[in-house]
Design a protein around this motif. Sequence first.
Motif, mmCIF file in Angstrom:
data_model
loop_
_atom_site.group_PDB
_atom_site.id
_atom_site.type_symbol
_atom_site.label_atom_id
_atom_site.label_comp_id
_atom_site.label_asym_id
_atom_site.label_seq_id
_atom_site.Cartn_x
_atom_site.Cartn_y
_atom_site.Cartn_z
ATOM 1 N N UNK A 260 -13.732 20.793 -1.329
ATOM 2 C CA UNK A 260 -13.338 18.635 -0.964
ATOM 3 C C UNK A 260 -13.112 18.290 0.610
ATOM 4 N N UNK A 261 -12.852 16.959 0.527
ATOM 5 C CA UNK A 261 -12.652 16.615 1.839
ATOM 6 C C UNK A 261 -11.282 16.563 2.058
ATOM 7 N N UNK A 262 -11.231 17.115 3.549
ATOM 8 C CA UNK A 262 -9.479 17.087 3.291
ATOM 9 C C UNK A 262 -9.042 15.683 3.199
ATOM 10 N N UNK A 263 -10.184 14.796 4.087
ATOM 11 C CA UNK A 263 -9.192 13.402 4.448
ATOM 12 C C UNK A 263 -9.324 13.554 3.117
ATOM 13 N N UNK A 264 -9.971 12.611 1.518
ATOM 14 C CA UNK A 264 -9.885 12.621 0.575
ATOM 15 C C UNK A 264 -8.348 12.888 -0.240
ATOM 16 N N UNK A 265 -8.161 13.965 0.409
ATOM 17 C CA UNK A 265 -7.332 14.554 -0.479
ATOM 18 C C UNK A 265 -5.382 13.903 0.738
ATOM 19 N N UNK A 266 -5.591 14.137 1.434
ATOM 20 C CA UNK A 266 -5.043 13.662 2.095
ATOM 21 C C UNK A 266 -4.476 12.101 1.830
ATOM 22 N N UNK A 267 -4.984 11.431 1.629
ATOM 23 C CA UNK A 267 -5.443 9.621 1.389
ATOM 24 C C UNK A 267 -4.569 9.811 0.104
ATOM 25 N N UNK A 268 -4.914 11.148 -0.533
ATOM 26 C CA UNK A 268 -4.433 11.083 -2.128
ATOM 27 C C UNK A 268 -3.324 10.989 -3.029
ATOM 28 N N UNK A 269 -3.077 12.037 -1.989
ATOM 29 C CA UNK A 269 -0.888 12.613 -0.845
ATOM 30 C C UNK A 269 -0.740 11.278 0.016
ATOM 31 N N UNK A 270 -1.368 10.569 0.159
ATOM 32 C CA UNK A 270 -0.383 9.246 1.412
ATOM 33 C C UNK A 270 0.270 8.066 0.573
ATOM 34 N N UNK A 271 -0.777 7.748 0.604
ATOM 35 C CA UNK A 271 -0.782 6.622 -0.362
ATOM 36 C C UNK A 271 0.026 6.113 -1.191
ATOM 37 N N UNK A 272 0.405 7.131 -2.194
ATOM 38 C CA UNK A 272 1.998 6.744 -3.225
ATOM 39 C C UNK A 272 2.966 6.778 -2.604
ATOM 40 N N UNK A 273 2.559 7.359 -1.423
ATOM 41 C CA UNK A 273 4.083 7.477 0.052
ATOM 42 C C UNK A 273 3.726 5.847 0.708
ATOM 43 N N UNK A 274 2.583 5.747 0.798
ATOM 44 C CA UNK A 274 3.029 4.817 1.602
ATOM 45 C C UNK A 274 3.084 3.327 0.952
ATOM 46 N N UNK A 275 2.242 3.051 -0.137
ATOM 47 C CA UNK A 275 2.425 2.206 -0.933
ATOM 48 C C UNK A 275 3.563 1.262 -1.191
ATOM 49 N N UNK A 276 3.509 -0.418 -0.254
ATOM 50 C CA UNK A 276 4.265 -1.359 -0.338
ATOM 51 C C UNK A 276 4.508 -2.015 -1.854
ATOM 52 N N UNK A 277 5.913 -1.808 -2.262
ATOM 53 C CA UNK A 277 6.476 -2.398 -3.590
ATOM 54 C C UNK A 277 6.922 -3.644 -3.096
ATOM 55 N N UNK A 278 6.268 -4.612 -3.373
ATOM 56 C CA UNK A 278 7.616 -5.901 -2.851
ATOM 57 C C UNK A 278 8.623 -5.977 -4.590
ATOM 58 N N UNK A 279 8.584 -5.732 -5.705
ATOM 59 C CA UNK A 279 8.871 -5.850 -6.827
ATOM 60 C C UNK A 279 10.131 -5.523 -6.404
ATOM 61 N N UNK A 280 9.919 -3.624 -5.565
ATOM 62 C CA UNK A 280 10.978 -3.030 -5.653
ATOM 63 C C UNK A 280 11.832 -3.556 -4.465
ATOM 64 N N UNK A 281 11.438 -4.566 -4.036
ATOM 65 C CA UNK A 281 11.770 -4.866 -2.212
ATOM 66 C C UNK A 281 11.592 -4.289 -1.031
ATOM 67 N N UNK A 282 10.918 -3.960 -1.218
ATOM 68 C CA UNK A 282 9.336 -3.658 0.375
ATOM 69 C C UNK A 282 9.071 -5.014 1.081
#
Length: 383
Positions: A260-282
Amino acid sequence: MKAVQIGGGLVGNIIAGDMSNDFDVTVVDLNESVLERIKAKNPTVKTAVCSCTDAQKLSGILKGADIVTAGVPGRFGNAMMEAVIKSGKNFCDISFMPEDFEELDGLAKENGVTVVPDIGVAPGMSNFLVGRGAALLDEVEKAVICVGGIPEKKIPPFNYQITWSATDVIEEYTRPARYISDFKPVVIEAMGDLDIEEFPKVGTLETFITDGLRSLMKNIKARNMQERTMRWPGHVEQMRLLRTMGLFDEEKRLLGGNMLRPRDVACDLLFPMWKMDPEAGDRDLTIMKIVVEGYKGRDYVTYTWDLYDRFDEASWNNSMGRCTGLTCSIFAHAVTSGLIKEKGVIAPEKLAASDKLYNFVIDEQKRRGINYIESVNIIKNIR
C-alpha cells in the motif's frame, strides 16, 4: 452576457452562484450528480456533462460565452487552460496547476484572449496585494504572506479541519518550500522555519514556510519574500511526527500484509477526523496578513493588509471556499467590464498597479462581505 464555469465542486458552485447574479451561467462537470445538486440549489443555472480536458466537446459548450471561469484539480489545469485559450475565450481560473502557466502566454496572445490564472485567495489575492505593495514602492525589502484556513474552535487531537482533499493538505506538508532571501531563491524542507505570532481576532498561531509564492518569485523583485501557512499551535509537531513515521510517503510498502501507499492510508485515516461538519456546529476561518515594505524615495513604507473571514451563515458556504470563489468571480467581472484589457496569461501581481482595478476588487470583496483592511506606516527621511 453568458459565462461558463468549468468544475462544479465546492468552490466551483460558489463561483457559479456569484456569476449567475449578472450572467447566464452554464456549469460544466463530468459528474452528473454534482450538476444535479447545483441545479437544485440554483435552477437558473444551466449544466453540461463534459470532461474539462475534452477540448473538442468543451469548445462547443464555450461557443457564445463572454467569459469562462474554472476550478478543477490542478493535474488537469494546464490542458484545460490550453483548450479554453484555443477556443478564443477570456478566462479566470483557480486551478492550482503544477506547470508554469506563463508558458501559455504566447498562445493566449495569438488568440487575443485575457487569462488570469491562480486567482483565488492564496494564490490569488495574496499575489494581487503583494503586487500592489510592490507597485507603490521603489524598492521592496520584504514581502510576507501569512495565510491559513483553520477551524474556529480547536478540535482535538489535531486542532484542524478541512473542507477539501486531505491529499492536497499533505502535499503542503511534504513538498519542499521555496522563498527569497537576499534576492536569491532558497529551498527548505516542508514545514520549515516554524514560528509563533499573534494575529488580531484570533490570537496565537504557528506559521511555517510553504511553497506558495509561485509566479511571485519571478515577477516581484524583493530582497526577502516568503509565504507562511498558519495553524493552531501544536499542529506542525504532529504532522512532522507522522511524516517521520513514513505515513506521508508515496512509494508502496508492505503494510498489514498488503502493498500500500502510506499516504493513501494516512488520507483514509485523517480525513474523517479532519472533515468539517457545519451541521454539527463546525465553522471555519480564513486568516491572511500580507506585509510589503521597502523604500519610496527617502521614506521607508510598510503596507499591510489583514483579512479575517468566517463561515457565512446566510449562504451556508465555508469561508475558504467563499474567499477563493468570489475572488475568481470578481476578476471575471473585471475582465468583462474592461478593467483588465491586456492580452495573454497575466499573473495577478502584474495587474495590481491599476488604481481603478485595485479599488474595484477591494470594493467588490467588501460588497460580498469579505473585508481586506489596508494600513500604511511611513518612516520619513530614513535615507
